[in-house]
Design an enzyme around this catalytic site. Sequence first.
Site, PDB file in Angstrom:
ATOM      1  N   ASP A 120       0.845  -1.190   0.000  1.00 28.95           N
ATOM      2  CA  ASP A 120       0.000   0.000   0.000  1.00 28.95           C
ATOM      3  C   ASP A 120       0.879   1.238   0.000  1.00 28.95           C
ATOM      4  OD1 ASP A 120      -3.202   0.263   0.431  1.00 28.95           O
ATOM      5  OD2 ASP A 120      -2.178   2.075   1.122  1.00 28.95           O
ATOM      6  N   ASP A 148       4.495   2.111  -4.008  1.00 31.99           N
ATOM      7  CA  ASP A 148       3.559   2.452  -5.070  1.00 31.99           C
ATOM      8  C   ASP A 148       3.194   1.161  -5.802  1.00 31.99           C
ATOM      9  OD1 ASP A 148       2.257   3.263  -7.384  1.00 31.99           O
ATOM     10  OD2 ASP A 148       3.650   4.887  -7.824  1.00 31.99           O
ATOM     11  N   ASP A 206      -7.464  -4.575  -5.929  1.00 32.28           N
ATOM     12  CA  ASP A 206      -8.674  -3.858  -5.517  1.00 32.28           C
ATOM     13  C   ASP A 206      -8.313  -2.379  -5.563  1.00 32.28           C
ATOM     14  OD1 ASP A 206     -11.363  -3.713  -4.549  1.00 32.28           O
ATOM     15  OD2 ASP A 206     -10.555  -3.233  -2.576  1.00 32.28           O
ATOM     16  N   CYS A 269     -14.846  -0.429  -5.948  1.00 26.00           N
ATOM     17  CA  CYS A 269     -16.174  -0.193  -5.389  1.00 26.00           C
ATOM     18  C   CYS A 269     -16.786   1.058  -6.025  1.00 26.00           C
ATOM     19  CB  CYS A 269     -16.137  -0.093  -3.873  1.00 26.00           C
ATOM     20  SG  CYS A 269     -15.064   1.178  -3.209  1.00 26.00           S
TER      21      CYS A 269
END
Length: 332
Positions: A120, A148, A206, A269
């Site tokens: 992350d 990154d 994700d 999402c």
Amino acid sequence: LPETFLSFLEANGLDPSIYIPRYVRLKPGLEEIESQINCKLDKVNWLPGFYSIPPHVHIARSKAYQQGTMYGIDAASGAAVSALAISPGDHVLDLCAAPGAKLCMMLDLLGDKGTATGVDVARHRLAACRTMLLKYGLAERTRLFLADGTTFSVPPTTFTQWTSRRPYKQRKQEAKARPEVIFYGQGSGVIGLTKKQLGYDKVLVDAECTHDGSIKHIQKFEQWGWTTLERRVLDAERTDRNLSALQLNLLRNGFRLLREAGTLVYSTCSLTHAQNEDVVDQFLAENSSAELQEIEMAEDWPCRSGRTSKTLRFDHSTSATSGLFVAKIRKL
């Protein structure tokens, strides 16, 4: 809700008045906790280990949550992890890992075999991820990197390969080039891979997105201000140019780190085509070794097809979950 967001929902065929429950996942074999949270757990029949609870229930105060037997995670997010079909012994990569609920699920599916690597770009979120892994007793076979995701390049190799007795100047240059290690579990190194096998068996991308499909995220704008929502979520120029470019680069790098015959799941999402089907279509057009696959287990899932064949969409009207787009890709 402001008119601009209501119009956005209408354009995506969604009714903002539909009730959305909260979801929790229980560690395998631990289901008798209703007395702790003073409510009934409704089993999610299409996703093992998941239950829905009323949105007003505070699970953080329960013994099950504090002792690490209950997770808060939306069922749609659980479906994205399930689509990877993780098997014990796999070496998996979560390229946008924080805050860590999906990474924890991946580790539970691995059991005591295989490894998980989480990456992350946000230090504070990765710190929360480390705390979650330690809380749930899943840190032993895990590595966390502050990096990154579009350029991360560490394969599932042993940590000792980085720290062998090479000249100081060489090690100093290599240290600048590689991401910062935030956490390294004692059992998270991989030994015995050949050059051809070098790569992750399963990769989850994700990707960072506008989160417009997440009810929980949208509710935050009641405190942040609805004008902030218009700037951060409904700004088409930001979505179509800057953010979509980031998502495509995350997908490219995740696929690069995947071994031959490995599986990658791309998800967001967001409800928009620009962040989902458009990204996947462009990626497939430039990669002849990438094959979009059917998600066979989705035959029993309450979701609908995306605009691109074989992709899936969850939303509150079809699945009573937050919105989520899922695409499964195999490296030929």
